[in-house]
Design an enzyme around this catalytic site. Structure first.
Site, PDB file in Angstrom:
ATOM      1  N   LYS A   1      24.375 -36.716  36.408  1.00 20.96           N
ATOM      2  CA  LYS A   1      24.574 -35.363  35.889  1.00 20.96           C
ATOM      3  C   LYS A   1      24.316 -34.323  36.965  1.00 20.96           C
ATOM      4  O   LYS A   1      25.094 -33.366  37.143  1.00 20.96           O
ATOM      5  CB  LYS A   1      23.638 -35.114  34.705  1.00 20.96           C
TER       6      LYS A   1
ATOM      7  N   SER B   1      17.178 -28.782  34.261  1.00 18.69           N
ATOM      8  CA  SER B   1      18.095 -28.815  35.407  1.00 18.69           C
ATOM      9  C   SER B   1      19.509 -28.621  34.873  1.00 18.69           C
ATOM     10  O   SER B   1      20.077 -29.524  34.249  1.00 18.69           O
ATOM     11  CB  SER B   1      17.981 -30.145  36.154  1.00 18.69           C
TER      12      SER B   1
ATOM     13  N   LYS C   1      17.405 -26.710  42.991  1.00 18.47           N
ATOM     14  CA  LYS C   1      17.266 -28.029  42.374  1.00 18.47           C
ATOM     15  C   LYS C   1      18.469 -28.905  42.693  1.00 18.47           C
ATOM     16  O   LYS C   1      18.326 -30.111  42.928  1.00 18.47           O
ATOM     17  CB  LYS C   1      17.117 -27.886  40.853  1.00 18.47           C
TER      18      LYS C   1
END
Length: 280
Positions: free
Chosen positions: A227, A85, A159
């Site tokens: 993140k 990701s 995502k």
């Protein structure tokens, strides 16, 4: 946490799998399943048709591919499937650098956590050429449900959307359940009562149950959720999109990290909100 069960599934399906991890002992856990453990990233990818990377962030992906020699060892025509990701911009940059040497690329991040990785039920969001997606689709179907969502970087956009919804919904569930507990209701019974209604969701069922049980053993860490929220905000800034709700939850996950909760499951945002209200 994700790479091991995914690689194991590929081994059990009869694929010839070479593995590398910076901590070699972690890679060696796959030896009983038939994997070959490589000493370097270059050694792992030198003779393969498809490379799968599943790494912490975009900087680590770039380091493994381009600084540690993996890209140089790839044969022309090899397909690199990055299931990490990372930011969409980084995925596009990696694709361009690999294409310059005749190597194909898909960004194909996943959702579903360790349970999905173990059961082969991951949601897989792929960006890149449709021909490359179709080429690797049978392999990805061993790991979950792949969907082609657009050109390079689109998988990472999907995502980010997933993680925005996950992070924001975790916060909504935590705050709502804590309100009920603070007001004197039975939190477990409230969860039961609203199940099946409009507010029901997988987050309510899975993460809500973790909150009821106060079980915040790490499945997906708060630091990783943070993140992802920051990647979403960075991408929003690049394309001129305002994302105030994501910005609020980035602050909340950041504060949870500052308060020592970063290595707990992302459902532990519940703990941060509980502490703000003098609750335990």
């Amino acid at each position: 946490m994700m790479g091991f069960p995914m690689a194991r599934r590929l081994c059990e399906a009869g694929c010839a799998v070479s593995v590398w991890n910076r901590s070699q002992t972690k890679a060696e856990r796959l030896l009983p399943f038939g994997a070959r453990v490589a000493d370097t990233p270059a050694d792992a990818v030198a003779q393969v048709d498809t490379v799968i990377t599943l790494l912490e962030n975009g900087a680590v992906v770039e380091d493994v591919l381009f600084a540690q020699g993996a890209a140089q060892a790839l044969r022309p025509g090899t397909l690199v499937v990055d299931m990490s990701s990372i930011q969409p911009r980084q995925a596009r940059e990696h694709a361009a650098r690999l294409q310059a040497q005749g190597v194909h690329h898909l960004d194909a991040p996943v959702s579903g956590g360790t349970v999905g990785a173990e059961q082969g039920t991951l949601a897989i969001m792929a960006g890149g050429a449709i021909a490359d997606f179709e080429r690797v689709q049978p392999l990805l179907e061993l790991l979950g449900r792949p969907t082609h969502v657009g050109p390079h970087g689109a998988g990472q956009l999907a995502k980010l959307a997933n993680q925005m919804i996950v992070g924001i919904t975790i916060g909504a569930v935590a705050e709502a359940l804590l309100l009920c507990e603070k007001g004197g209701a039975d939190m477990a019974k409230v969860k039961q009562a609203i199940s099946g209604g409009f507010a029901d969701s997988r987050i309510l069922q899975v993460h809500g149950q973790r909150m009821v049980e106060r079980d915040f053993t790490k499945r997906a860490a708060i630091t990783v959720q943070l993140k992802d929220m920051r990647n979403a905000l960075a991408t929003a800034g690049e394309i001129g999109f305002e994302a105030p709700i994501t910005g609020l939850f980035e602050q909340l996950f950041a504060q949870a990290t500052e308060h020592g909760l970063g290595d707990l499951d992302h459902s532990a945002l519940f703990v941060e909100l509980a502490q703000r209200n003098g609750m335990r």
